[in-house]
Scaffold this active site. Structure first.
Site, PDB file in Angstrom:
ATOM      1  CB  ILE A   1     -11.515  -0.596   4.790  1.00 50.07           C
ATOM      2  CG1 ILE A   1     -12.587   0.018   4.145  1.00 50.07           C
ATOM      3  CG2 ILE A   1     -12.134  -0.278   6.187  1.00 50.07           C
ATOM      4  CD1 ILE A   1     -13.835  -0.665   4.193  1.00 50.07           C
ATOM      5  CG  ASP A   2      -5.409   1.307   7.854  1.00 53.27           C
ATOM      6  OD1 ASP A   2      -5.693   0.629   8.840  1.00 53.27           O
ATOM      7  OD2 ASP A   2      -4.339   1.996   7.538  1.00 53.27           O
TER       8      ASP A   2
ATOM      9  CG  HIS B   1      -5.469   8.150   2.448  1.00 50.89           C
ATOM     10  ND1 HIS B   1      -4.761   8.676   1.488  1.00 50.89           N
ATOM     11  CD2 HIS B   1      -5.625   7.198   2.488  1.00 50.89           C
ATOM     12  CE1 HIS B   1      -5.089   7.860   0.543  1.00 50.89           C
ATOM     13  NE2 HIS B   1      -4.793   6.947   1.565  1.00 50.89           N
ATOM     14  N   GLY B   2      -8.199   8.976   6.776  1.00 53.69           N
ATOM     15  CA  GLY B   2      -7.930   8.965   8.104  1.00 53.69           C
ATOM     16  C   GLY B   2      -9.273   9.291   8.493  1.00 53.69           C
TER      17      GLY B   2
ATOM     18  CG  ASP C   1      -1.704   0.792   1.151  1.00 52.52           C
ATOM     19  OD1 ASP C   1      -2.297   1.460  -0.029  1.00 52.52           O
ATOM     20  OD2 ASP C   1      -2.453   1.341   2.276  1.00 52.52           O
ATOM     21  CG  HIS C   2      -0.445   5.129  -0.107  1.00 49.77           C
ATOM     22  ND1 HIS C   2      -0.730   5.936  -0.661  1.00 49.77           N
ATOM     23  CD2 HIS C   2      -1.774   4.587   0.521  1.00 49.77           C
ATOM     24  CE1 HIS C   2      -1.831   5.736  -0.545  1.00 49.77           C
ATOM     25  NE2 HIS C   2      -2.465   4.802  -0.021  1.00 49.77           N
TER      26      HIS C   2
HETATM   27  P1  13P Z   1      -8.849   4.834   5.350  1.00 55.97           P
HETATM   28  O1  13P Z   1      -7.892   6.269   6.038  1.00 55.97           O
HETATM   29  O2  13P Z   1     -10.193   5.695   4.598  1.00 55.97           O
HETATM   30  O3  13P Z   1      -9.039   3.933   5.981  1.00 55.97           O
HETATM   31  O4  13P Z   1      -8.028   4.557   4.456  1.00 55.97           O
HETATM   32  C1  13P Z   1      -7.260   3.375   3.662  1.00 55.97           C
HETATM   33  C2  13P Z   1      -6.326   4.085   2.018  1.00 55.97           C
HETATM   34  O5  13P Z   1      -6.777   4.463   1.693  1.00 55.97           O
HETATM   35  C3  13P Z   1      -5.915   2.739   2.279  1.00 55.97           C
HETATM   36  O6  13P Z   1      -4.795   3.205   1.614  1.00 55.97           O
HETATM   37  O1  G3H Z   2      -3.853   4.925   2.918  1.00 54.61           O
HETATM   38  C1  G3H Z   2      -2.321   4.808   4.452  1.00 54.61           C
HETATM   39  C2  G3H Z   2      -2.924   3.274   5.332  1.00 54.61           C
HETATM   40  O2  G3H Z   2      -4.107   4.059   6.009  1.00 54.61           O
HETATM   41  C3  G3H Z   2      -1.529   2.953   6.153  1.00 54.61           C
HETATM   42  O3  G3H Z   2      -1.283   3.505   6.967  1.00 54.61           O
HETATM   43  O4  G3H Z   2       0.613   4.805   6.803  1.00 54.61           O
HETATM   44  O5  G3H Z   2      -0.452   4.720   8.866  1.00 54.61           O
HETATM   45  O6  G3H Z   2       0.338   2.602   8.233  1.00 54.61           O
HETATM   46  P1  G3H Z   2      -0.405   4.065   7.121  1.00 54.61           P
HETATM   47 ZN    ZN Z   3      -4.739   5.614   0.415  1.00 51.17          ZN
END
Ligand code: 13P
Ligand code: G3H
Ligand code: ZN
Length: 317
Positions: free
Chosen positions: A252-253, A177-178, A81-82
């Site tokens: 969804i995180d 995000h967040g 991710d990212h």
């Molecule tokens: P949320 O912060 O809405 O859960 O998004 C997570 C996300 O996009 C992870 O890449």
């Molecule tokens: O988009 C970001 C995700 O929610 C992951 O968050 O980089 O703090 O692990 P993180």
């Molecule tokens: Zn993201």
């Protein structure tokens, strides 16, 4: 069984979305596998750069391999991710990831194309798919703060996909995000999503920043000593309409972090003498599994394992 995101998207496109959930620790991993096994849903495990450095990236791989043995019925992809360029190469070379995200969305267009193209070449040589991002979400992405989110330009999206050869595209359509996504009313730009889908028919799109920030969760956290004021998220009733418009992956995180925070705040508030962290840990794993199953219902991925199995056997995988 670990499969590619491409295989999952082939089944999902236009019908439902695959839930992409982040993990950082063992309790999240257990809750995630239980929840998906319970709801018979294919899913994507997301690993961020922050997750890889929280303990050691090898722990994440070991946990996932063990979970795969414990829940052999689960079908999932493992996704970075990212990622930045360096982390993408590390994930590609590891041979463990089904796909990587190169996030150069904060760079000017030409530089985003250049970086993404390089990652695509390296990934495709190893049979790994690449998610790229065009446009900028608000909120925090790793250490990049998007103060001026800019929505994806549909015409630019076509040019970007053609020039980079990426396999899926994260689009900025108003989410962030967040836990603080919208000041006031939710504004997801389905018009932009439709314009992108029209120009890129059949091409898998990704919605980041999709947590729903359930208000009852926020209230319980605040009642147990938290201070999340004005937190708001995506209406989860929008997940399926997004899926119908080409979104195959919904990230969804933050919602999982809310579950963790609520369980632990309430537990230690109600048991001030307790120091056995396995007690709230057990509650969290159960609650997180329930949460995952509830999201899969809303994404339409619940009960789709059979369809994925049929697709895999038809394509000889
Ligand atoms: P949320 O912060 O809405 O859960 O998004 C997570 C996300 O996009 C992870 O890449
Ligand atoms: O988009 C970001 C995700 O929610 C992951 O968050 O980089 O703090 O692990 P993180
Ligand atoms: Zn993201």
């Amino acid at each position: 069984m670990i499969v590619t995101t491409k295989q999952l998207f082939e089944v999902a496109y236009g019908n439902f979305a695959i839930g992409a959930y982040n993990i950082n620790n063992l309790e999240q991993t257990v809750g995630l596998f239980r929840g998906n096994a319970d709801s018979q849903a294919p899913f994507i495990i997301q690993i961020s750069k922050g997750a890889r450095s929280y303990t050691h990236k090898s722990f994440l791989e070991a946990m996932i391999r063990t979970a795969e043995e414990i829940w052999p019925e689960c079908i999932f992809a493992v996704h970075l991710d990212h990622g930045d360029e360096e982390t993408c190469y590390d994930a590609i070379e590891s041979g463990f990831y089904s796909s990587v995200m190169i996030d150069a969305s904060h760079e000017p267009f030409e530089r985003n194309v250049e970086i993404t193209k390089r990652v695509v070449e390296r990934a495709h040589a190893r049979g790994i798919s690449v998610e790229a991002e065009l446009g900028q979400l608000g909120g925090v992405e790793e250490d990049v703060v998007g103060e001026n989110p800019c929505l994806t330009d549909p015409d630019q999206a076509v040019e970007f996909v053609e020039r980079t050869g990426c396999d899926s595209l994260a689009v900025a359509i108003g989410t962030s995000h967040g836990a603080y996504k919208f000041k006031g009313k939710q504004t997801i730009h389905f018009d932009i999503l439709e314009a992108i889908q029209k120009r890129l028919p059949g091409f898998p799109l990704v919605m980041h920043g999709s947590s729903s920030i359930p208000q009852d969760e926020v209230e319980r956290i605040n009642a147990a000593g938290g201070r999340l004021e004005g937190a708001s998220g995506v209406d989860p009733a929008q997940y399926l309409p997004a899926a119908k418009r080409g979104v195959t992956k919904i990230n969804i995180d933050t919602d999982g972090r809310l579950v963790w925070t609520r369980v632990h705040r309430e537990y230690f508030r109600d048991h001030p003498q307790e120091i056995d962290f396995r007690k709230p840990g057990r509650i969290f794993m159960e609650e997180y599994a329930k949460f995952i199953a509830s999201r899969n219902e809303l994404l339409g991925s619940a009960g789709q394992l059979e369809a994925v199995r049929a697709h895999l056997s038809k394509s000889g995988s």
